[in-house]
Design a protein around this motif. Structure first.
Motif, PDB file in Angstrom:
ATOM      1  N   ILE A  77       0.797  -1.027   0.053  1.00  0.00           N
ATOM      2  CA  ILE A  77      -0.080   0.030   0.101  1.00  0.00           C
ATOM      3  C   ILE A  77       0.770   1.315   0.074  1.00  0.00           C
ATOM      4  O   ILE A  77       0.722   2.057  -0.753  1.00  0.00           O
ATOM      5  CB  ILE A  77      -0.925  -0.133   1.283  1.00  0.00           C
ATOM      6  CG1 ILE A  77      -2.016  -1.124   0.966  1.00  0.00           C
ATOM      7  CG2 ILE A  77      -1.748   1.274   1.351  1.00  0.00           C
ATOM      8  CD1 ILE A  77      -2.898  -1.369   2.271  1.00  0.00           C
ATOM      9  N   LEU A  78       1.751   1.297   0.909  1.00  0.00           N
ATOM     10  CA  LEU A  78       2.746   2.279   0.769  1.00  0.00           C
ATOM     11  C   LEU A  78       3.351   2.538  -0.521  1.00  0.00           C
ATOM     12  O   LEU A  78       3.573   3.696  -0.934  1.00  0.00           O
ATOM     13  CB  LEU A  78       3.693   2.331   2.174  1.00  0.00           C
ATOM     14  CG  LEU A  78       4.715   3.227   2.022  1.00  0.00           C
ATOM     15  CD1 LEU A  78       4.348   4.670   2.444  1.00  0.00           C
ATOM     16  CD2 LEU A  78       5.876   2.859   3.045  1.00  0.00           C
ATOM     17  N   THR A  80       2.501   1.506  -3.232  1.00  0.00           N
ATOM     18  CA  THR A  80       1.653   2.025  -4.578  1.00  0.00           C
ATOM     19  C   THR A  80       1.264   3.484  -4.305  1.00  0.00           C
ATOM     20  O   THR A  80       1.117   4.076  -5.327  1.00  0.00           O
ATOM     21  CB  THR A  80       0.231   1.112  -4.327  1.00  0.00           C
ATOM     22  OG1 THR A  80       0.663  -0.362  -4.567  1.00  0.00           O
ATOM     23  CG2 THR A  80      -0.620   1.494  -5.541  1.00  0.00           C
ATOM     24  N   VAL A  81       0.917   3.973  -3.052  1.00  0.00           N
ATOM     25  CA  VAL A  81       0.268   5.294  -2.881  1.00  0.00           C
ATOM     26  C   VAL A  81       1.647   6.311  -3.297  1.00  0.00           C
ATOM     27  O   VAL A  81       1.589   7.123  -3.958  1.00  0.00           O
ATOM     28  CB  VAL A  81       0.037   5.548  -1.467  1.00  0.00           C
ATOM     29  CG1 VAL A  81      -0.294   6.893  -1.338  1.00  0.00           C
ATOM     30  CG2 VAL A  81      -1.231   4.529  -1.199  1.00  0.00           C
ATOM     31  N   THR A  84       2.452   6.107  -7.217  1.00  0.00           N
ATOM     32  CA  THR A  84       1.629   6.484  -7.815  1.00  0.00           C
ATOM     33  C   THR A  84       1.729   7.952  -7.919  1.00  0.00           C
ATOM     34  O   THR A  84       1.414   8.572  -9.036  1.00  0.00           O
ATOM     35  CB  THR A  84      -0.137   5.842  -7.591  1.00  0.00           C
ATOM     36  OG1 THR A  84       0.187   4.522  -7.668  1.00  0.00           O
ATOM     37  CG2 THR A  84      -1.025   6.431  -8.569  1.00  0.00           C
ATOM     38  N   THR A  85       1.895   8.505  -6.798  1.00  0.00           N
ATOM     39  CA  THR A  85       1.875   9.867  -6.473  1.00  0.00           C
ATOM     40  C   THR A  85       2.881  10.714  -7.440  1.00  0.00           C
ATOM     41  O   THR A  85       2.835  11.356  -8.260  1.00  0.00           O
ATOM     42  CB  THR A  85       1.887  10.270  -5.142  1.00  0.00           C
ATOM     43  OG1 THR A  85       0.609   9.891  -4.308  1.00  0.00           O
ATOM     44  CG2 THR A  85       1.812  11.962  -4.959  1.00  0.00           C
ATOM     45  N   GLY A 205      -0.747   2.628 -10.461  1.00  0.00           N
ATOM     46  CA  GLY A 205      -1.205   1.815  -9.378  1.00  0.00           C
ATOM     47  C   GLY A 205      -1.179   0.286  -9.488  1.00  0.00           C
ATOM     48  O   GLY A 205      -0.604  -0.246  -8.749  1.00  0.00           O
ATOM     49  N   TRP A 209       1.375  -2.382  -7.512  1.00  0.00           N
ATOM     50  CA  TRP A 209       0.761  -3.306  -6.771  1.00  0.00           C
ATOM     51  C   TRP A 209       1.148  -4.638  -7.358  1.00  0.00           C
ATOM     52  O   TRP A 209       1.607  -5.587  -6.477  1.00  0.00           O
ATOM     53  CB  TRP A 209      -0.562  -3.105  -6.919  1.00  0.00           C
ATOM     54  CG  TRP A 209      -1.312  -4.170  -5.952  1.00  0.00           C
ATOM     55  CD1 TRP A 209      -1.940  -5.253  -6.216  1.00  0.00           C
ATOM     56  CD2 TRP A 209      -1.459  -4.054  -4.579  1.00  0.00           C
ATOM     57  NE1 TRP A 209      -2.412  -5.990  -5.237  1.00  0.00           N
ATOM     58  CE2 TRP A 209      -2.080  -5.226  -3.933  1.00  0.00           C
ATOM     59  CE3 TRP A 209      -1.087  -3.157  -3.632  1.00  0.00           C
ATOM     60  CZ2 TRP A 209      -2.545  -5.652  -2.716  1.00  0.00           C
ATOM     61  CZ3 TRP A 209      -1.605  -3.138  -2.190  1.00  0.00           C
ATOM     62  CH2 TRP A 209      -2.202  -4.277  -1.789  1.00  0.00           C
TER      63      TRP A 209
END
Length: 298
Positions: A77-78, A80-81, A84-85, A205, A209
């Motif tokens: 999750i970290l 991907t966030v 992606t950002t 994303g 992932w």
């Protein structure tokens, strides 16, 4: 009132869409049901939409083997966030610049971006640079940086959207009102480009992932940095090793009997894909619009 031909076309179109939807959903349903099927039953009867015996043994094995699935989810999750950002920031800024007709050297820069879609430096030179020069081995950056390099397809897709979806008249009005280039981009162009931003964000994303190659290459000691894909891949390798080496291990059959070797693969696939299935409906509308408008040649 619709004519007979229109009604016939509507019926045929609905039937085709139902068939395509079933082709997309049925494999997912079978995957979930197989992961919930008893391993022995799955081996004996094969995959079925009506399992003879249900069991949570595969999920129990995944979450209780000493491998922290929750921790791996947190890493994914970290990653991907953050990935992606950062990818959206780089892609959006570069695509907006390339959409400007008066940009000096625009043709050369566009060619360089397009060139990256056709050729790359290769795995060995890339690995040597990232490990020897940048020191990314066994760090979180080893998961983030290699996939952060600009994606030519995404840049050209977003550039086309800026050209076709953001009217020049609106931008010129902002300039007349005294807005700077960055202010115009942030306040005018970016809100109008929401569909393509959501589309590129979905692409980036999903790529982050599902990525397991970076962890496989750059994480040789720091298993605590494994993403969910790396962890599941390592679990599959361990099961395959135990299965292949069972003849040389005393009492191996007793230990292997407690491992749902077949159903656990289905459960791993469900664990890996579940977050994407949950998030996708929220960006679906923007995704379709972004692909439609961004694919128009600018």
């Amino acid at each position: 009132m619709r004519t007979r031909e229109e009604r016939r076309f509507q019926v045929i179109g609905n039937i085709v869409m139902i068939i395509l939807t079933a082709c997309a959903l049925l494999p997912m349903i079978l995957l979930v049901l197989s992961s919930l099927t008893d391993n022995d039953t799955l081996i004996r009867n094969g995959y079925s939409f009506l399992p003879e015996k249900f069991s949570l043994q595969a999920y129990t094995y995944i979450f209780s083997t000493g491998n922290s699935v929750i921790h791996a989810y947190g890493i994914s999750i970290l990653l991907t966030v953050v990935g992606t950002t950062c990818s959206l920031v780089i892609t959006t800024l570069l695509a907006y610049a390339l959409s400007k007709k008066a940009l000096p050297g625009k043709g050369v820069l566009t060619f360089i971006v397009f060139f990256t879609m056709l050729f790359n430096g290769g795995l060995v030179p890339t690995y040597m640079n990232y490990t020897n020069v940048f020191g990314l081995k066994n760090t979180f950056w080893g998961l983030l940086i290699p996939s952060l390099l600009t994606n030519g397809f995404n840049i050209l897709l977003m550039k086309s959207y800026f050209v076709t979806g953001v009217p020049d008249e609106v931008l010129e009005a902002a300039y007349i009102d005294g807005a700077s280039e960055f202010k115009t981009f942030y306040s005018i162009a970016l809100p109008l480009a929401k569909p393509i931003v959501a589309t590129i964000g979905l692409f980036a994303g999903i790529a982050y992932w599902n990525d397991w190659m970076n962890g496989y290459i750059y994480l040789t000691k720091r298993t605590d940095l494994y993403s969910i894909q790396n962890l599941l891949n390592r679990m599959i390798q361990n099961i395959q090793f135990l299965t292949q080496s069972s003849a040389n291990i005393s009492n191996a059959n007793v230990g292997l009997s407690s491992i749902p070797a077949v159903s656990v693969r289905m459960a791993m696939a469900v664990v890996g894909v579940l977050p994407i299935v949950i998030v996708y409906p929220f960006v679906q509308n923007n995704f379709v619009k972004g692909i439609t408008l961004g694919g128009v040649k600018g």
